[in-house]
Design an enzyme around this catalytic site. Structure first.
Site, PDB file in Angstrom:
ATOM      1  N   ASN A  77      46.345  47.101  99.608  1.00 36.96           N
ATOM      2  CA  ASN A  77      47.473  46.251  99.234  1.00 36.96           C
ATOM      3  C   ASN A  77      47.743  45.169 100.281  1.00 36.96           C
ATOM      4  O   ASN A  77      48.412  44.183  99.996  1.00 36.96           O
ATOM      5  CB  ASN A  77      48.733  47.093  99.032  1.00 36.96           C
ATOM      6  CG  ASN A  77      48.618  48.013  97.826  1.00 36.96           C
ATOM      7  OD1 ASN A  77      48.156  47.593  96.769  1.00 36.96           O
ATOM      8  ND2 ASN A  77      49.019  49.260  97.984  1.00 36.96           N
ATOM      9  N   ASN A  78      47.198  45.375 101.489  1.00 33.32           N
ATOM     10  CA  ASN A  78      47.413  44.387 102.557  1.00 33.32           C
ATOM     11  C   ASN A  78      47.006  42.988 102.153  1.00 33.32           C
ATOM     12  O   ASN A  78      47.586  42.010 102.597  1.00 33.32           O
ATOM     13  CB  ASN A  78      46.586  44.759 103.789  1.00 33.32           C
ATOM     14  CG  ASN A  78      47.242  45.860 104.578  1.00 33.32           C
ATOM     15  OD1 ASN A  78      48.365  46.239 104.279  1.00 33.32           O
ATOM     16  ND2 ASN A  78      46.542  46.386 105.562  1.00 33.32           N
ATOM     17  N   ASP A 102      36.837  37.166  99.644  1.00 38.01           N
ATOM     18  CA  ASP A 102      36.269  38.204 100.497  1.00 38.01           C
ATOM     19  C   ASP A 102      35.453  37.570 101.616  1.00 38.01           C
ATOM     20  O   ASP A 102      34.922  36.471 101.449  1.00 38.01           O
ATOM     21  CB  ASP A 102      35.356  39.129  99.670  1.00 38.01           C
ATOM     22  CG  ASP A 102      36.156  40.165  98.901  1.00 38.01           C
ATOM     23  OD1 ASP A 102      37.398  40.178  99.017  1.00 38.01           O
ATOM     24  OD2 ASP A 102      35.525  40.967  98.183  1.00 38.01           O
ATOM     25  N   ASN A 153      41.056  51.346  95.502  1.00 32.28           N
ATOM     26  CA  ASN A 153      40.348  50.533  94.520  1.00 32.28           C
ATOM     27  C   ASN A 153      41.387  49.804  93.665  1.00 32.28           C
ATOM     28  O   ASN A 153      42.551  50.169  93.642  1.00 32.28           O
ATOM     29  CB  ASN A 153      39.487  51.438  93.623  1.00 32.28           C
ATOM     30  CG  ASN A 153      38.342  50.671  92.970  1.00 32.28           C
ATOM     31  OD1 ASN A 153      38.388  49.453  92.842  1.00 32.28           O
ATOM     32  ND2 ASN A 153      37.321  51.390  92.560  1.00 32.28           N
ATOM     33  N   CYS A 154      40.933  48.762  92.978  1.00 27.20           N
ATOM     34  CA  CYS A 154      41.665  48.149  91.870  1.00 27.20           C
ATOM     35  C   CYS A 154      42.866  47.296  92.254  1.00 27.20           C
ATOM     36  O   CYS A 154      43.685  46.956  91.400  1.00 27.20           O
ATOM     37  CB  CYS A 154      42.116  49.189  90.847  1.00 27.20           C
ATOM     38  SG  CYS A 154      40.734  50.057  90.107  1.00 27.20           S
ATOM     39  N   SER A 210      45.501  49.772 104.029  1.00 31.16           N
ATOM     40  CA  SER A 210      45.689  49.779 102.582  1.00 31.16           C
ATOM     41  C   SER A 210      45.109  48.519 101.951  1.00 31.16           C
ATOM     42  O   SER A 210      45.192  47.426 102.514  1.00 31.16           O
ATOM     43  CB  SER A 210      47.178  49.850 102.256  1.00 31.16           C
ATOM     44  OG  SER A 210      47.371  49.548 100.892  1.00 31.16           O
ATOM     45  N   ASP A 231      42.647  44.281  92.845  1.00 31.72           N
ATOM     46  CA  ASP A 231      42.403  43.032  92.114  1.00 31.72           C
ATOM     47  C   ASP A 231      42.803  43.146  90.645  1.00 31.72           C
ATOM     48  O   ASP A 231      43.340  42.198  90.069  1.00 31.72           O
ATOM     49  CB  ASP A 231      40.942  42.608  92.256  1.00 31.72           C
ATOM     50  CG  ASP A 231      39.963  43.752  92.002  1.00 31.72           C
ATOM     51  OD1 ASP A 231      40.406  44.883  91.732  1.00 31.72           O
ATOM     52  OD2 ASP A 231      38.755  43.497  92.071  1.00 31.72           O
TER      53      ASP A 231
END
Ligand SMILES: *[C@@H]1O[C@H](CO)[C@@H](O)[C@H](O)[C@H]1NC(C)=O
Ligand SMILES: *[C@@H]1O[C@H](CO)[C@@H](O)[C@H](O)[C@H]1NC(C)=O
Length: 348
Positions: A162-163, A180, A273-274, A160, A276
């Protein structure tokens, strides 16, 4: 080069404005020199020579001052021993890039931990672990590179998005630099951004600004459109800095994972996605303030990722609208403030 174009456009605009009105009320007519004819012939050449001389002088002076100013590192002053920060690298199946960026960040002053968020189904290979362990124990600095693997260990693997915002145990510092695996921020630039964060520890402080635009400013419905880099560059306005290169307080990791609306994490998970944008919403809602964009060059070392996919902008706009609906309002705050290292800016 584009910056130069923008600057020229601004100068043109300013010139137009100045010339537009003609002599207004209260403005004096220019004085005519006595020997207008002779002066007229020599003036342009003299003016050009003067400008050239001035330019040369300014260049020399700023070069000299730059060299001088760069000798002064505020963080290096005796007595000032600011606490450091952790670099959290988000990686996905690019081991060579990871090795490069982890080695880079581990060597930067101020970095007191490097954590790699590992979401691949298999645990990190031994070779990679050993390669990164070298950074731990040679040289005078000892920065541990550690892997943060997901909890459901060996099984299907939890990849995920979210990790990347899972709380990290055992950090000394409050500041986290989230990045990144394919982005290199030079150590001095990173250090400057950390100093910016220290003066605003509740804010997100980063290098990649984005904006939420209202799709139809005169319409009655509030629909948002994701503003890419070009729109930020053109307007100088932004409301997010992306977590692929930004500092924030580590407590936001806990808020994201344990307090934020579960529907947002679910959306991020399902749409891949998203995450961030979700973090930008969270911080904006918590602070009621905009993030801070820091001037500085950063370098991409990998091939382009998701943002070059077609339809990316559309997906991002959908995230903005969905998250705003979930919050019940739009928490993002726009700003035109930019943090600049004053040792590198010369005028005003
Ligand atoms: C770390 O150790 C490796 C292998 O022992 C060596 O090649 C490298 O130069 C060392 N790096 C530093 C910064 O000392
Ligand atoms: C937004 O912030 C407010 C005030 O801090 C808080 O009460 C609320 O729960 C937050 N909203 C969400 C959706 O997290």
């Amino acid at each position: 080069m584009p910056r130069m174009t923008k600057l020229l456009l601004q100068l043109h605009a300013a010139a137009d404005r100045r010339h537009g009105g003609g002599p207004g009320p209260g403005r004096r007519h220019p004085l005519t020199p006595r020997h207008a004819s002779a002066a007229g012939r020599f003036a342009p050449t003299a003016l050009v020579l003067c400008l050239l001389a001035l330019a040369a002088a300014v260049t020399t002076l700023s070069l000299a001052l730059t060299l001088h100013r760069h000798g002064h590192d505020p963080g290096a002053a005796p007595g000032a021993s600011p606490r450091g920060f952790a670099v959290v690298i988000n990686t996905w199946r690019r081991h060579a890039l990871l090795r490069r960026s982890a080695a880079h960040y581990a060597a930067c002053p101020g970095v007191d931990a490097v954590r790699v968020v590992w979401s691949e189904p298999r645990p990190p290979p031994e070779r990679l672990r050993r390669g990164l362990a070298v950074l731990d124990n040679n040289g005078t600095r000892r920065v541990r590179v550690r892997f943060e693997t997901s909890n459901n260990g060996g099984s299907a693997g939890d990849s995920s998005l979210n990790n990347r915002f899972r709380p990290i145990r055992g950090l000394d510092a409050d500041a986290v630099f989230s990045v990144d695996d394919d982005l290199i921020v030079p150590c001095s630039t990173l250090r400057f951004a950390f100093d910016v964060w220290r003066s605003a520890p509740n804010a997100m402080v980063g290098f990649v600004p984005r904006m939420h635009w209202i799709a139809d400013p005169r319409g009655s419905t509030k629909e948002y459109r994701y503003g890419s880099w070009w729109s930020v560059w053109w307007t100088g306005t932004y409301s997010m800095v992306l977590s692929k290169a930004s500092f924030f307080h580590r407590r936001y990791l806990d808020l994201y994972t344990n307090q934020m609306l579960p529907s947002i994490r679910k959306y991020v998970n399902e749409n891949r996605n998203c995450e961030d944008i979700a973090m930008s919403f969270l911080v904006a809602n918590a602070t009621g303030a905009p993030p801070i964009w820091v001037q500085g060059r950063i370098f991409e070392i990998g091939s382009s990722g998701i943002s070059s996919l077609k339809g990316h902008g559309l997906q991002r706009s959908r995230c903005l609208n969905t998250f705003a609906a979930m919050y019940g309002h739009m928490p993002l705050v726009a700003t035109t403030v930019k943090a600049v290292d004053s040792r590198r800016s010369w005028f005003w």
